[in-house]
Design a protein around this motif. Structure first.
Motif, PDB file in Angstrom:
ATOM      1  N   ILE A 183      -2.920  -0.601  -9.155  1.00 42.64           N
ATOM      2  CA  ILE A 183      -4.339  -0.932  -9.292  1.00 42.64           C
ATOM      3  C   ILE A 183      -5.100  -0.184  -8.209  1.00 42.64           C
ATOM      4  CG2 ILE A 183      -6.065  -2.757  -9.445  1.00 42.64           C
ATOM      5  CD1 ILE A 183      -2.665  -4.044  -9.460  1.00 42.64           C
ATOM      6  N   THR A 184      -5.717   0.915  -8.555  1.00 45.06           N
ATOM      7  CA  THR A 184      -6.441   1.685  -7.565  1.00 45.06           C
ATOM      8  C   THR A 184      -7.696   0.953  -7.111  1.00 45.06           C
ATOM      9  OG1 THR A 184      -7.524   3.794  -7.093  1.00 45.06           O
ATOM     10  CG2 THR A 184      -7.720   2.960  -9.345  1.00 45.06           C
ATOM     11  N   HIS A 185      -8.040   1.120  -5.843  1.00 46.91           N
ATOM     12  CA  HIS A 185      -9.262   0.517  -5.313  1.00 46.91           C
ATOM     13  C   HIS A 185     -10.404   1.525  -5.251  1.00 46.91           C
ATOM     14  CE1 HIS A 185      -7.339   2.454  -1.842  1.00 46.91           C
ATOM     15  NE2 HIS A 185      -8.564   2.624  -1.387  1.00 46.91           N
ATOM     16  N   GLU A 186     -10.091   2.770  -5.566  1.00 47.92           N
ATOM     17  CA  GLU A 186     -11.091   3.823  -5.433  1.00 47.92           C
ATOM     18  C   GLU A 186     -12.173   3.696  -6.504  1.00 47.92           C
ATOM     19  OE1 GLU A 186      -9.034   7.521  -5.431  1.00 47.92           O
ATOM     20  OE2 GLU A 186      -8.025   7.151  -3.521  1.00 47.92           O
ATOM     21  N   ASN A 187     -13.417   3.926  -6.072  1.00 45.54           N
ATOM     22  CA  ASN A 187     -14.587   3.879  -6.958  1.00 45.54           C
ATOM     23  C   ASN A 187     -14.757   2.520  -7.632  1.00 45.54           C
ATOM     24  OD1 ASN A 187     -15.116   6.690  -6.472  1.00 45.54           O
ATOM     25  ND2 ASN A 187     -13.487   7.182  -7.962  1.00 45.54           N
TER      26      ASN A 187
ATOM     27  N   GLY B 191       0.440  -2.507  -6.136  1.00 47.50           N
ATOM     28  CA  GLY B 191      -0.026  -1.673  -5.039  1.00 47.50           C
ATOM     29  C   GLY B 191      -1.319  -0.964  -5.360  1.00 47.50           C
ATOM     30  N   ASN B 192      -2.096  -0.696  -4.309  1.00 48.13           N
ATOM     31  CA  ASN B 192      -3.339   0.049  -4.513  1.00 48.13           C
ATOM     32  C   ASN B 192      -3.115   1.554  -4.382  1.00 48.13           C
ATOM     33  OD1 ASN B 192      -2.916  -0.549  -1.729  1.00 48.13           O
ATOM     34  ND2 ASN B 192      -5.005   0.099  -1.255  1.00 48.13           N
TER      35      ASN B 192
ATOM     36  N   THR C  17       0.850  -1.178   0.000  1.00 51.82           N
ATOM     37  CA  THR C  17       0.000   0.000   0.000  1.00 51.82           C
ATOM     38  C   THR C  17       0.891   1.234   0.000  1.00 51.82           C
ATOM     39  OG1 THR C  17      -1.872  -1.156   1.003  1.00 51.82           O
ATOM     40  CG2 THR C  17      -1.860   1.222   1.212  1.00 51.82           C
ATOM     41  N   LYS C  18       1.221   1.782   1.188  1.00 48.47           N
ATOM     42  CA  LYS C  18       2.065   2.980   1.239  1.00 48.47           C
ATOM     43  C   LYS C  18       3.335   2.792   2.066  1.00 48.47           C
ATOM     44  CE  LYS C  18      -1.580   6.477   0.683  1.00 48.47           C
ATOM     45  NZ  LYS C  18      -2.253   7.641   1.322  1.00 48.47           N
ATOM     46  N   GLU C  19       3.299   1.909   3.075  1.00 50.73           N
ATOM     47  CA  GLU C  19       4.460   1.743   3.952  1.00 50.73           C
ATOM     48  C   GLU C  19       5.571   0.990   3.208  1.00 50.73           C
ATOM     49  OE1 GLU C  19       3.828   0.884   8.159  1.00 50.73           O
ATOM     50  OE2 GLU C  19       1.681   0.787   7.724  1.00 50.73           O
ATOM     51  N   TYR C  20       6.794   1.474   3.366  1.00 49.82           N
ATOM     52  CA  TYR C  20       7.902   0.989   2.552  1.00 49.82           C
ATOM     53  C   TYR C  20       8.845   0.031   3.263  1.00 49.82           C
ATOM     54  CZ  TYR C  20      10.644   4.360   5.241  1.00 49.82           C
ATOM     55  OH  TYR C  20      11.246   5.042   6.271  1.00 49.82           O
ATOM     56  N   HIS C  21       8.808  -0.058   4.598  1.00 52.06           N
ATOM     57  CA  HIS C  21       9.901  -0.715   5.308  1.00 52.06           C
ATOM     58  C   HIS C  21      10.026  -2.209   4.978  1.00 52.06           C
ATOM     59  CE1 HIS C  21       6.348  -0.925   7.893  1.00 52.06           C
ATOM     60  NE2 HIS C  21       6.878  -1.953   8.516  1.00 52.06           N
TER      61      HIS C  21
ATOM     62  N   LYS D 233       2.794  -5.199   4.015  1.00 52.91           N
ATOM     63  CA  LYS D 233       2.023  -4.059   4.509  1.00 52.91           C
ATOM     64  C   LYS D 233       0.968  -3.644   3.481  1.00 52.91           C
ATOM     65  CE  LYS D 233       2.674  -2.690   7.944  1.00 52.91           C
ATOM     66  NZ  LYS D 233       2.131  -3.204   9.238  1.00 52.91           N
ATOM     67  N   PHE D 234       0.254  -4.629   2.961  1.00 54.22           N
ATOM     68  CA  PHE D 234      -0.854  -4.410   2.036  1.00 54.22           C
ATOM     69  C   PHE D 234      -2.111  -4.255   2.882  1.00 54.22           C
ATOM     70  CE2 PHE D 234      -4.156  -6.252  -0.880  1.00 54.22           C
ATOM     71  CZ  PHE D 234      -4.104  -5.245  -1.837  1.00 54.22           C
ATOM     72  N   MET D 235      -2.623  -3.054   2.955  1.00 54.71           N
ATOM     73  CA  MET D 235      -3.680  -2.737   3.919  1.00 54.71           C
ATOM     74  C   MET D 235      -5.075  -2.872   3.313  1.00 54.71           C
ATOM     75  SD  MET D 235      -1.500  -2.343   6.193  1.00 54.71           S
ATOM     76  CE  MET D 235      -2.495  -1.900   7.613  1.00 54.71           C
ATOM     77  N   ARG D 236      -5.306  -4.035   2.708  1.00 53.81           N
ATOM     78  CA  ARG D 236      -6.623  -4.360   2.185  1.00 53.81           C
ATOM     79  C   ARG D 236      -6.969  -5.773   2.630  1.00 53.81           C
ATOM     80  NH1 ARG D 236      -9.893  -0.653   0.049  1.00 53.81           N
ATOM     81  NH2 ARG D 236     -10.739  -2.202  -1.382  1.00 53.81           N
TER      82      ARG D 236
END
Length: 279
Positions: free
Chosen positions: A136-140, A117-118, A90-94, A166-169
């Motif tokens: 791959i956006t998850h929005e809409n 990533g979303n 998602t956004k976290e890189y560590h 850290k894929f937050m879906r």
């Protein structure tokens, strides 16, 4: 390499080790390391056997083992040495950064085929390592539409494992079913404590004295799949949420790295909702 690796899972019975040893000796395979375990409650036998010598006919050896072991024994001879891995972020890189650095220096033990990533926050970073990044956006979108697009990207790579770095879906049961015991997640908590979102805030509000991380296989039950590795570190009253997050990220990397090493080396057996691990 002049080595053969054999993995066995079957119903327990008297004399299994002797039977296996005799068959391997017949095929001129010298056992150099053998780890076995019996789950007495489930009456299941597990073994990981390293041998010196190359098997001349893997099919013949497989047939002989299966004919001599209890019915429906699972036997794998020389599993794929270098696994193919897709990373979801998602956004976290560590965690992603740790994996890609290891991959770059050939110490990961697997080949990273892609990152998906979303959000596109980590696209430039992944491409610095010459790894394809798919946004791959998850929005809409409905969850079904999002996951169909994700599958369309990931499946052509034919990954042996999918790592949620850290894929937050939350993945649907339909998606998980496509990759049974192949999706590995790092959860920022010592499960079963603090399931779901914001575990560090939950831990802070509870006043815990240790925090931890858990790497586990993904199932339909949120954060309740078979556990591979867990670790904890001490904290105290001086730690706020932000300090816990910083400390937690370090242990997340460590736990995920250890879990991937074990899985890629074929040291992990999944039985029911737990694992048998031969370190």
């Amino acid at each position: 390499m002049n080595k053969t690796l054999i993995l066995i899972e079957c119903r327990d019975n008297v004399g299994l080790v002797a039977i296996i040893s005799q068959i391997l000796s017949k095929h001129d395979l010298n056992i150099t390391a053998m780890r076995e375990f019996v789950d007495e409650a489930a009456n299941r036998f597990f073994a990981r056997i390293e041998c010196r010598g190359m098997v001349q006919s893997a099919n013949q050896l497989l047939d002989e083992l299966q004919a001599s072991l209890p019915l429906e024994a699972k036997v794998t001879i020389n599993p794929k040495a270098e696994k193919t891995v897709a990373l979801l972020v998602t956004k976290e890189y560590h965690c992603l950064a740790d994996i890609l650095v290891r991959h770059s220096f050939n110490t990961l033990g697997a080949n990273v085929c892609c990152v998906a990533g979303n959000y596109d926050s980590l696209k430039t970073f992944a491409e610095r390592f010459d790894i394809p990044f798919h946004y791959i956006t998850h929005e809409n979108k409905s969850k079904e539409q999002f996951e169909q697009e994700l599958l369309a990207v990931v499946e052509p790579y034919e990954p042996d494992f999918i790592v949620l770095a850290k894929f937050m879906r939350i993945l649907s049961s339909q998606f998980v079913a496509r990759f049974p015991n192949q999706i590995i997640n790092i959860h920022h908590s010592f499960l079963p404590a603090f399931i779901g979102a914001s575990p560090y805030r939950q831990a802070y509000e509870r006043g815990v004295k240790v925090i931890g991380a858990t790497a586990h296989f993904v199932t339909n039950d949120l954060d309740e799949g078979p556990i591979i590795v867990q670790q904890t570190i001490p904290v105290n009253h001086t730690f706020g949420v932000s300090e816990m997050v910083i400390a937690g990220k370090e242990i997340e990397k460590s736990v995920l790295s250890k879990a991937l090493q074990l899985v890629f080396q074929d040291r992990v057996f999944v039985t029911g909702n737990k694992t048998i691990i031969f370190e």
